[in-house]
Design a protein around this motif. Structure first.
Motif, PDB file in Angstrom:
ATOM      1  N   MET A 284     -29.198  87.091   7.585  1.00 34.47           N
ATOM      2  CA  MET A 284     -30.136  86.223   8.294  1.00 34.47           C
ATOM      3  C   MET A 284     -29.396  85.228   9.189  1.00 34.47           C
ATOM      4  SD  MET A 284     -33.229  87.026   7.191  1.00 34.47           S
ATOM      5  CE  MET A 284     -34.186  85.587   7.571  1.00 34.47           C
ATOM      6  N   ALA A 285     -29.989  84.958  10.359  1.00 33.25           N
ATOM      7  CA  ALA A 285     -29.465  83.920  11.238  1.00 33.25           C
ATOM      8  C   ALA A 285     -29.968  82.570  10.735  1.00 33.25           C
ATOM      9  CB  ALA A 285     -29.918  84.156  12.668  1.00 33.25           C
ATOM     10  N   LEU A 286     -29.052  81.673  10.417  1.00 30.68           N
ATOM     11  CA  LEU A 286     -29.415  80.333   9.953  1.00 30.68           C
ATOM     12  C   LEU A 286     -29.721  79.396  11.111  1.00 30.68           C
ATOM     13  CD1 LEU A 286     -26.700  79.924   7.182  1.00 30.68           C
ATOM     14  CD2 LEU A 286     -29.036  80.796   6.947  1.00 30.68           C
ATOM     15  N   ALA A 287     -29.163  79.719  12.273  1.00 27.95           N
ATOM     16  CA  ALA A 287     -29.405  78.954  13.488  1.00 27.95           C
ATOM     17  C   ALA A 287     -29.105  79.856  14.669  1.00 27.95           C
ATOM     18  CB  ALA A 287     -28.524  77.708  13.523  1.00 27.95           C
ATOM     19  N   THR A 288     -29.789  79.628  15.777  1.00 24.57           N
ATOM     20  CA  THR A 288     -29.535  80.404  16.992  1.00 24.57           C
ATOM     21  C   THR A 288     -29.597  79.487  18.205  1.00 24.57           C
ATOM     22  OG1 THR A 288     -31.874  80.966  17.301  1.00 24.57           O
ATOM     23  CG2 THR A 288     -30.532  82.538  16.049  1.00 24.57           C
ATOM     24  N   ALA A 289     -29.016  79.961  19.295  1.00 24.11           N
ATOM     25  CA  ALA A 289     -29.094  79.280  20.584  1.00 24.11           C
ATOM     26  C   ALA A 289     -29.027  80.342  21.663  1.00 24.11           C
ATOM     27  CB  ALA A 289     -27.954  78.289  20.753  1.00 24.11           C
ATOM     28  N   GLY A 290     -29.833  80.175  22.694  1.00 21.71           N
ATOM     29  CA  GLY A 290     -29.825  81.119  23.807  1.00 21.71           C
ATOM     30  C   GLY A 290     -30.265  82.500  23.356  1.00 21.71           C
TER      31      GLY A 290
ATOM     32  N   THR B 289     -31.835  75.443  10.918  1.00 22.85           N
ATOM     33  CA  THR B 289     -31.480  74.271  10.139  1.00 22.85           C
ATOM     34  C   THR B 289     -30.703  73.223  10.906  1.00 22.85           C
ATOM     35  OG1 THR B 289     -29.434  75.230   9.408  1.00 22.85           O
ATOM     36  CG2 THR B 289     -31.355  75.757   8.128  1.00 22.85           C
ATOM     37  N   LYS B 290     -29.927  72.468  10.161  1.00 24.48           N
ATOM     38  CA  LYS B 290     -29.161  71.347  10.682  1.00 24.48           C
ATOM     39  C   LYS B 290     -28.026  71.755  11.604  1.00 24.48           C
ATOM     40  CE  LYS B 290     -26.263  71.349   6.598  1.00 24.48           C
ATOM     41  NZ  LYS B 290     -25.753  70.607   5.476  1.00 24.48           N
ATOM     42  N   PHE B 291     -27.738  73.034  11.699  1.00 25.79           N
ATOM     43  CA  PHE B 291     -26.632  73.490  12.532  1.00 25.79           C
ATOM     44  C   PHE B 291     -27.106  73.614  13.976  1.00 25.79           C
ATOM     45  CE2 PHE B 291     -25.958  75.357   8.298  1.00 25.79           C
ATOM     46  CZ  PHE B 291     -24.806  74.666   7.955  1.00 25.79           C
ATOM     47  N   ASN B 292     -26.460  72.868  14.858  1.00 23.24           N
ATOM     48  CA  ASN B 292     -26.834  72.883  16.263  1.00 23.24           C
ATOM     49  C   ASN B 292     -25.820  73.715  17.041  1.00 23.24           C
ATOM     50  OD1 ASN B 292     -27.576  72.441  18.876  1.00 23.24           O
ATOM     51  ND2 ASN B 292     -27.417  70.227  18.796  1.00 23.24           N
ATOM     52  N   LEU B 293     -26.264  74.860  17.492  1.00 21.91           N
ATOM     53  CA  LEU B 293     -25.375  75.750  18.240  1.00 21.91           C
ATOM     54  C   LEU B 293     -25.450  75.508  19.746  1.00 21.91           C
ATOM     55  CD1 LEU B 293     -25.993  79.133  16.368  1.00 21.91           C
ATOM     56  CD2 LEU B 293     -24.315  77.359  15.873  1.00 21.91           C
ATOM     57  N   GLU B 294     -26.298  74.581  20.168  1.00 22.35           N
ATOM     58  CA  GLU B 294     -26.491  74.343  21.602  1.00 22.35           C
ATOM     59  C   GLU B 294     -25.200  73.987  22.329  1.00 22.35           C
ATOM     60  OE1 GLU B 294     -29.123  75.054  23.458  1.00 22.35           O
ATOM     61  OE2 GLU B 294     -30.167  75.728  21.657  1.00 22.35           O
ATOM     62  N   GLN B 295     -24.279  73.287  21.647  1.00 24.57           N
ATOM     63  CA  GLN B 295     -23.043  72.914  22.333  1.00 24.57           C
ATOM     64  C   GLN B 295     -22.202  74.139  22.694  1.00 24.57           C
ATOM     65  OE1 GLN B 295     -21.658  70.582  18.783  1.00 24.57           O
ATOM     66  NE2 GLN B 295     -19.661  71.146  19.570  1.00 24.57           N
TER      67      GLN B 295
END
Length: 119
Positions: free
Chosen positions: A27-33, A2-8
């Motif tokens: 559930m994971a709502l957002a992931t990065a890496g 979703t709208k959550f950006n974990l990239e930072q």
């Protein structure tokens, strides 16, 4: 995701991966890496860790909240940080132990949480 950006969060020293996890569903709502870490499986499994710790804290009648849960492995740190702004969610972050600074990572996670927008 979703709208959550974990990239930072990838700017955190030793960053391997991160997920924003719903405590109710696991559930994971957002992931990065993630690299070799399956963040979807980790989200579900660590939801059980979070639920168990909250249950024990309740049974002990602790008048306190969980700031974070640290799982220390030989090569990695796994940090679970319940969001103060939304208790149904927690951040799950995997760090390479040899490359990370745990105190700084905890500080950066707290700062990241303040940047989240739930509107």
């Amino acid at each position: 995701m979703t709208k959550f950006n974990l990239e930072q969060l990838s700017d955190i020293a030793g960053f391997v991966g991160a997920a924003l996890v719903d405590t109710d569903s696991g559930m994971a709502l957002a992931t990065a890496g993630g690299g070799s870490v399956d963040l979807e499986v980790a989200a579900a499994g660590n939801t059980e860790v979070m639920r168990a710790k909250r249950r024990v804290a309740s049974q002990l009648n602790l008048d306190d909240t969980i700031e974070d849960i640290l799982i220390t492995l030989g090569k990695q740190y796994h940090l679970l940080r319940p969001l103060q702004s939304n208790e149904q969610l927690f951040l799950y972050v995997v760090l390479d132990r040899a490359k990370s600074n745990l105190a700084m990572a905890r500080h950066e996670l707290k700062a990241y949480e303040s940047s989240l927008d739930f509107s």
